[in-house]
Design an enzyme around this catalytic site. Structure first.
Site, PDB file in Angstrom:
ATOM      1  N   ASP A  61       0.840  -1.197   0.000  1.00 14.05           N
ATOM      2  CA  ASP A  61       0.000   0.000   0.000  1.00 14.05           C
ATOM      3  C   ASP A  61       0.873   1.243   0.000  1.00 14.05           C
ATOM      4  OD1 ASP A  61      -1.819   2.009   0.347  1.00 14.05           O
ATOM      5  OD2 ASP A  61      -2.562   1.334   2.294  1.00 14.05           O
ATOM      6  N   GLU A 138      31.550   9.932   2.534  1.00 15.73           N
ATOM      7  CA  GLU A 138      32.200   9.742   3.837  1.00 15.73           C
ATOM      8  C   GLU A 138      31.190  10.095   4.935  1.00 15.73           C
ATOM      9  OE1 GLU A 138      35.528  12.368   3.722  1.00 15.73           O
ATOM     10  OE2 GLU A 138      36.641  11.186   2.243  1.00 15.73           O
ATOM     11  N   GLU A 140      29.508  10.522   8.390  1.00 14.17           N
ATOM     12  CA  GLU A 140      29.912  10.581   9.795  1.00 14.17           C
ATOM     13  C   GLU A 140      28.697  10.324  10.683  1.00 14.17           C
ATOM     14  OE1 GLU A 140      33.401  13.954   9.056  1.00 14.17           O
ATOM     15  OE2 GLU A 140      31.418  14.546   9.788  1.00 14.17           O
ATOM     16  N   GLU A 195      36.327  10.641  14.644  1.00 15.30           N
ATOM     17  CA  GLU A 195      36.279  11.978  14.074  1.00 15.30           C
ATOM     18  C   GLU A 195      36.642  13.026  15.130  1.00 15.30           C
ATOM     19  OE1 GLU A 195      36.095  14.190  11.866  1.00 15.30           O
ATOM     20  OE2 GLU A 195      36.155  12.900  10.107  1.00 15.30           O
ATOM     21  N   GLU A 202      33.762   7.999  11.677  1.00 12.84           N
ATOM     22  CA  GLU A 202      33.629   7.984  10.222  1.00 12.84           C
ATOM     23  C   GLU A 202      34.135   6.654   9.699  1.00 12.84           C
ATOM     24  OE1 GLU A 202      35.988  10.069   6.609  1.00 12.84           O
ATOM     25  OE2 GLU A 202      34.940  11.488   7.922  1.00 12.84           O
ATOM     26  N   HIS A 251      30.785  14.102   3.226  1.00 16.38           N
ATOM     27  CA  HIS A 251      31.577  14.574   2.097  1.00 16.38           C
ATOM     28  C   HIS A 251      31.448  13.559   0.961  1.00 16.38           C
ATOM     29  CE1 HIS A 251      34.200  16.492   5.458  1.00 16.38           C
ATOM     30  NE2 HIS A 251      33.060  17.141   5.276  1.00 16.38           N
ATOM     31  N   ARG A 323      39.642  23.508   3.465  1.00 20.38           N
ATOM     32  CA  ARG A 323      38.372  22.825   3.599  1.00 20.38           C
ATOM     33  C   ARG A 323      37.225  23.764   3.972  1.00 20.38           C
ATOM     34  NH1 ARG A 323      42.267  19.039   4.284  1.00 20.38           N
ATOM     35  NH2 ARG A 323      41.727  16.839   3.949  1.00 20.38           N
ATOM     36  N   GLU A 341      35.273  16.895  -4.473  1.00 18.93           N
ATOM     37  CA  GLU A 341      34.665  16.510  -3.201  1.00 18.93           C
ATOM     38  C   GLU A 341      33.666  17.582  -2.782  1.00 18.93           C
ATOM     39  OE1 GLU A 341      35.957  15.711   1.485  1.00 18.93           O
ATOM     40  OE2 GLU A 341      37.313  16.745   0.095  1.00 18.93           O
ATOM     41  N   ARG A 343      31.579  19.045  -0.091  1.00 19.41           N
ATOM     42  CA  ARG A 343      31.719  18.938   1.358  1.00 19.41           C
ATOM     43  C   ARG A 343      30.463  19.364   2.119  1.00 19.41           C
ATOM     44  NH1 ARG A 343      36.472  18.086   3.460  1.00 19.41           N
ATOM     45  NH2 ARG A 343      36.066  19.347   5.324  1.00 19.41           N
TER      46      ARG A 343
END
Length: 452
Positions: A61, A138, A140, A195, A202, A251, A323, A341, A343
């Site tokens: 359903d 990645e 976390e 981390e 991670e 990431h 970063r 990447e 982030r």
């Protein structure tokens, strides 16, 4: 599925699954799928029904599932993907799972509201350009203790930090068991570590095609929660469960490959080893970032993570060094490893939808031949507003409401989701944000109740 049909209309791959079910003594099958918000759902059937599941599908359903259909059009059918068969390691080998595509019974066609279908549409668009898409996330997560009633707390079970070891990292045994569980279910784990924040971890799995990776993210979240519970811990992928410390991101590394297996993102002659294709793809992601955020960072809580000072990116820029930018170009040892990447996504997102909108945004950059801005190598967190304006750096939305508004005005991202999913997703997220706006938090009570 292969064209070969050795038994009873079954593909060779489906027949292999039936043989494994018999050999391994599996008693129950969980047929899994996800709703629009990324919540894993499943229908459990006896193993004896496996052949029927492959040949006829299993009906359910759809009106009971978030964002699927209305009550008057509720019948849906699950079509198992035999390549996703895996025995559940925490169920003593008696249960296995199959990830399913959802079929609209009124048309016999794939259901447009199935998030897995949305991602397949994005991959079809990439294929039209001669590309396959590889992704490596990645995700976390936090591990918290449970109270005497088995409910989650926000008390971490260790005082470890980035890459710490025992005795500070008391969860190494939990991560080990999670890795064993993931490997038993067919995931190739690349690395795991503690981390930055206390109780934060991670585990990275290796590059794979985007559809398999999205399946793996859902598997990963299920395995982490189940094995954490065996250790009397609660695992959460909530982006920011504890104020004033780092939140959890996901990431996401992305690259395109050509039909002959070459990395379309690599160019040895470029200063950053990125091809024109990669630069345009990157520019597309930056161009659509505000709208993407509604899908990649889809909760009210997501925007408690996306603030300066906690390693989360908020500035729409890219870099090969720091970063603080939205997108980073990681160092690559070999041409096949050239990638970008993203982030800003967090692990509360629906991976099928998140990967789909990132792919569509990047492909739009390629189709429009967008020019990529210069990378920003300074720490953008240290820029004042005037310097950010000089560099032409915008910011992500500061809350879910702003992100949804950006989504509603971005035709590329809306098209990526499709009319059904975009309508239901926006409806759900506007409701969530409205609930948040009318709520009164404990912070407000503590700050104002006795003061005024």
């Amino acid at each position: 599925m292969t064209a070969e049909q050795p038994d009873g209309g079954l593909s060779a791959e489906a027949q292999r699954v039936l043989d494994e079910i018999d050999e391994e003594g599996v008693e129950f099958l969980r047929l899994q799928f996800t709703d629009i918000l990324g919540t894993a759902k499943n229908v459990s059937i006896p193993a004896e029904q496996a052949e029927k599941a492959f040949t006829e599908g299993i009906y359910f359903d759809g009106s009971s599932i978030e964002g699927f259909v209305r009550i008057q059009e509720s019948d849906m059918r699950l079509k198992p993907d035999p390549s996703t068969y895996a025995v559940l390691p925490w169920r003593d080998g008696r249960s296995a799972r199959l990830i399913c595509d959802v079929i609209n019974t009124s048309t016999g066609e794939p259901f447009e509201g199935d998030p897995r279908r949305v991602l397949k549409n994005a991959l079809d668009r990439a294929q039209e350009h001669g590309f396959t898409v590889n992704v490596a996330p990645e995700p976390e997560f936090f591990l918290f203790e449970e109270d005497e009633d088995g409910r989650a707390t926000t008390k971490t079970n260790d005082a470890g930090g980035y890459f710490d070891m025992a005795p500070k990292d008391l969860a190494s045994d939990v991560r080990r068991d999670i890795i064993y569980g993931l490997e038993e279910m067919g995931l190739d784990v690349e690395a795991s570590h503690h981390e930055v924040a206390q109780g934060q971890h991670e585990i990275n799995f290796e590059y794979d095609d985007a559809l398999s990776t999205a399946d793996n993210v859902n598997t990963f979240r299920t395995v982490v929660r189940a094995i954490a519970a065996q250790h009397d811990l609660h695992a959460t992928f909530m982006p920011k469960p504890i104020p004033r410390i780092n939140g959890s991101g996901m990431h996401t590394h992305i690259s395109l490959f050509t039909e002959d297996g070459e990395n379309a993102f690599h160019d040895e002659a470029d200063e950053f080893n990125l091809s024109e294709t990669a630069h345009s793809f990157l520019a597309g992601v930056l161009e659509h970032a505000p709208a993407l955020a509604a899908v990649t960072d889809p909760t009210v809580n997501s925007y408690k993570r996306l603030v300066p000072g906690y390693e989360a990116p908020v500035y729409v820029a890219w870099s090969d060094r720091n970063r603080s930018a939205l997108i980073r170009k990681p160092a690559a040892r070999v041409p096949a490893a050239s990638r970008i990447e993203a982030r800003f996504p967090d692990p509360s997102c629906n991976p099928y939808l998140a990967f789909a909108v990132l792919i569509h945004a990047g492909l739009d950059g390629i189709e429009q031949d967008l020019e990529c801005p210069d990378p920003v190598r300074e720490n953008i967190y240290e820029f004042d507003e005037q310097k950010r304006e000089e560099y032409g750096i915008d910011t992500l939305p500061t809350n879910l409401g702003e992100a949804v508004d950006a989504l509603k005005n971005d035709e590329v991202v809306l098209d990526a989701l499709g009319p059904h999913v975009s309508e239901k997703f926006i409806e759900a997220k506007e409701s969530e944000f409205e609930d948040y706006l009318v709520d009164v938090s404990q912070w407000e009570l503590d700050r104002y109740l006795e003061k005024f």
